[in-house]
Motif scaffolding. Structure first.
Motif, mmCIF file in Angstrom:
data_model
loop_
_atom_site.group_PDB
_atom_site.id
_atom_site.type_symbol
_atom_site.label_atom_id
_atom_site.label_comp_id
_atom_site.label_asym_id
_atom_site.label_seq_id
_atom_site.Cartn_x
_atom_site.Cartn_y
_atom_site.Cartn_z
ATOM 1 N N MET A 27 4.422 10.142 -6.767
ATOM 2 C CA MET A 27 5.433 10.473 -7.766
ATOM 3 C C MET A 27 4.787 10.797 -9.104
ATOM 4 N N LYS A 28 3.731 10.052 -9.448
ATOM 5 C CA LYS A 28 3.028 10.335 -10.688
ATOM 6 C C LYS A 28 2.420 11.731 -10.644
ATOM 7 N N ASP A 29 1.794 12.056 -9.496
ATOM 8 C CA ASP A 29 1.199 13.385 -9.356
ATOM 9 C C ASP A 29 2.272 14.474 -9.478
ATOM 10 N N THR A 30 3.447 14.259 -8.879
ATOM 11 C CA THR A 30 4.535 15.246 -8.942
ATOM 12 C C THR A 30 5.023 15.429 -10.369
ATOM 13 N N ALA B 116 0.826 -1.201 0.000
ATOM 14 C CA ALA B 116 0.000 0.000 0.000
ATOM 15 C C ALA B 116 0.866 1.259 0.000
ATOM 16 N N TYR B 117 1.915 1.243 0.826
ATOM 17 C CA TYR B 117 2.817 2.399 0.871
ATOM 18 C C TYR B 117 3.520 2.611 -0.476
ATOM 19 N N GLN B 118 3.960 1.504 -1.086
ATOM 20 C CA GLN B 118 4.619 1.614 -2.382
ATOM 21 C C GLN B 118 3.672 2.188 -3.439
ATOM 22 N N LYS B 119 2.428 1.757 -3.416
ATOM 23 C CA LYS B 119 1.447 2.280 -4.370
ATOM 24 C C LYS B 119 1.191 3.767 -4.107
ATOM 25 N N ARG B 120 1.104 4.062 -2.817
ATOM 26 C CA ARG B 120 0.865 5.463 -2.468
ATOM 27 C C ARG B 120 2.025 6.354 -2.930
ATOM 28 N N ILE B 121 3.248 5.892 -2.693
ATOM 29 C CA ILE B 121 4.429 6.657 -3.118
ATOM 30 C C ILE B 121 4.458 6.785 -4.631
ATOM 31 N N SER B 122 4.120 5.671 -5.327
ATOM 32 C CA SER B 122 4.102 5.705 -6.786
ATOM 33 C C SER B 122 3.081 6.723 -7.295
ATOM 34 N N ASP B 123 1.896 6.719 -6.651
ATOM 35 C CA ASP B 123 0.870 7.686 -7.054
ATOM 36 C C ASP B 123 1.332 9.117 -6.794
#
Length: 325
Positions: free
Chosen positions: A234-237, A225-232
């Motif tokens: 990063m995508k937003d950034t 979940a944390y990895q997905k959240r970080i990925s999201d």
């Protein structure tokens, strides 16, 4: 087995002594011949011959309890428990007042134990020990009661009966076997305690392993979940960065378009001024409009000049439109 043979031989000797005269007097009849032959066969442990002789004596003299009693003992020794059990019932029914009824009742309890009828064996042997507490076979009856309980897995009850036998009849022939059984029960008790401990330890281990696996799955899910959240994130950034870069590029393009329009308008004005004033326009800067101005008359030149001005105005309008965006 040796002790039982000695007891049997002693009984045979006593019977022979007690009934010697009677048997001698009846040798010619009343089944005395088969009875003596049966006793002799029994004394040498020839059980098949003993059974045949005693059965023949019982047939010749059915009213006598003697051949029936020895027939029952011979059948038990020969392993023919089914016929022995049937003949015990016949003996009790036909000779209920005979002094050997307690003996055959004891043998009945043993046969029930040997054939696996444990509940009936306990009932029969308990009835025997309560009806004949001073009988010579009472210690053995207690032993077989304990053996029956042991075979049923009722170790605590069996332990009490073995202990009672040892304390009450310390010189009994069953004492040594009872002591051995008590040692086995103690060993089984220790084994059961160890098994219970092992079972409890195993269950605790399984619980700990399951708890660890559950925690591990929870941790892995949290990491995912944390990895997905970080990925999201990063995508937003990256998206914001791209949008910002696109905006900057649009602004630069607008500035360039504005500058281009301004220069084109200025250039048009300069060319028009050169032509109007009769100054030679460099070849590289000549356009169709400037050429028309140079070759036309004054009126045509004036119209060409107006056309150049209109083009300049349109260029300026394009510039101002781009600047408004």
């Amino acid at each position: 087995m040796i002790l039982r043979k000695r007891i049997c031989c002693l009984l045979v000797f006593m019977v022979l002594c007690a009934h010697g005269l009677l048997l001698s007097a009846q040798t010619a009849g009343s089944g005395a011949g088969p009875l003596l032959a049966g006793l002799e066969a029994y004394a040498r442990s020839d059980w098949p011959s003993a059974v045949l002789s005693f059965r023949k004596a019982a047939a010749e003299n059915p009213a006598s309890a003697e051949p029936w009693y020895w027939l029952i003992l011979s059948e038990i020794s020969a392993g023919d428990l089914e016929h022995a059990f049937s003949d015990i019932d016949r003996f009790i029914l036909s000779f209920s007042a005979d002094r050997r009824v307690p003996d055959v009742l004891y043998q009945r309890g043993r046969i029930l134990f040997l054939t696996g009828s444990y509940d009936e064996a306990v009932q029969t042997l308990n009835s025997f020990v309560h009806s004949y507490p001073d009988h010579r076979m009472t210690p053995s009856a207690y032993y077989w009661i304990a053996e029956t309980l042991f075979a049923c897995g009722r170790f605590e009850e069996a332990e009490n009966v073995y202990a009672y036998l040892i304390d009450t009849w310390p010189s009994s022939a069953k004492r040594e076997a009872s002591v051995y059984r008590l040692a086995l029960i103690e060993q089984k008790s220790e084994e059961n305690s160890l098994l219970e401990l092992l079972k409890a330890s195993h269950e605790e281990t399984l619980r700990i392993v399951e708890d660890y696996q559950r925690r591990e799955r929870t941790f892995e899910q949290a990491v995912t979940a944390y990895q997905k959240r970080i990925s999201d994130m990063m995508k937003d950034t990256r998206l914001a960065d791209l949008e910002h870069a696109l905006g900057e590029e649009k602004r630069r393009n607008a500035a360039l378009a504005e500058e281009t329009a301004r220069l084109e308008a200025q250039n048009a004005d300069l060319l028009s001024a050169l032509v109007v004033n009769g100054i030679a326009v460099p070849e590289s800067a000549r356009t169709e409009e400037t050429r028309a101005l140079e070759s036309a008359n004054a009126g045509a030149r004036q119209r060409a000049l107006e056309e150049l001005r209109r083009k300049a105005e349109r260029a300026r309008a394009v510039y101002e439109s781009g600047n408004g965006e």
